[in-house]
Design an enzyme around this catalytic site. Sequence first.
Site: not given
Length: 212
Positions: A19, A54, A76, A92, A123, A151, A153, A195
Amino acid sequence: YEQIQKTDKPIYTYGPIIHNEEVVKDLKKKGVEVIGSEEELERVRDCVVVIRSHGVGKHIYDILEKNGVEIVDATCPYVKKIHRVVAGECAEGRQVINYNKFQDIVEKIPKTRYDIFVLNTICNATQERQVEAKEIASQVDVMLVIGGKNSSNTQKLYEICRRECNKTYYIQTLDDLNPECISSACNVGITAGASTPNNIIEEVHTNVRVKF
């Protein structure tokens, strides 16, 4: 960038590789195109497709393998780990929820008798960056947050820093920095999204040091 040197085949990324508009523009100049949809992906042949950090769903790999496309998987490792955890827990019969909802209910979970497994997959690098940015912003006159407008983040870093320092500015490159913003500051803090390329960070850093 390595693939540009290694192959004569057309190179695509499925979605923007990161990004950051500057990186995407630079790659485009070198012939790397962005595929924006599954329909486009279905049509490519005899090429290289880079899976961005991503990550993508399994059906995307199936499409590429069916069409004999060479895959370069840049997902990642932390994202891949999350994919494995989610697949296992869904198998499950458990439900996966987003982080905001997680924060709202996690304190209540231990008080119940429900069979709920709690696993925080945020992360660590992102958390550490946010903590450090908050600390820096609380100590400076001006805070610069560098990163692409898309972006998430980087946007979060900006929000965190803005709460600590009123004079927080969100820039993508040095060209976005108004020198007047830092002219009267005694100290300036700098942070950047995950990024953001190092050369852009260094350019801003060097310029700010020269101003001082």
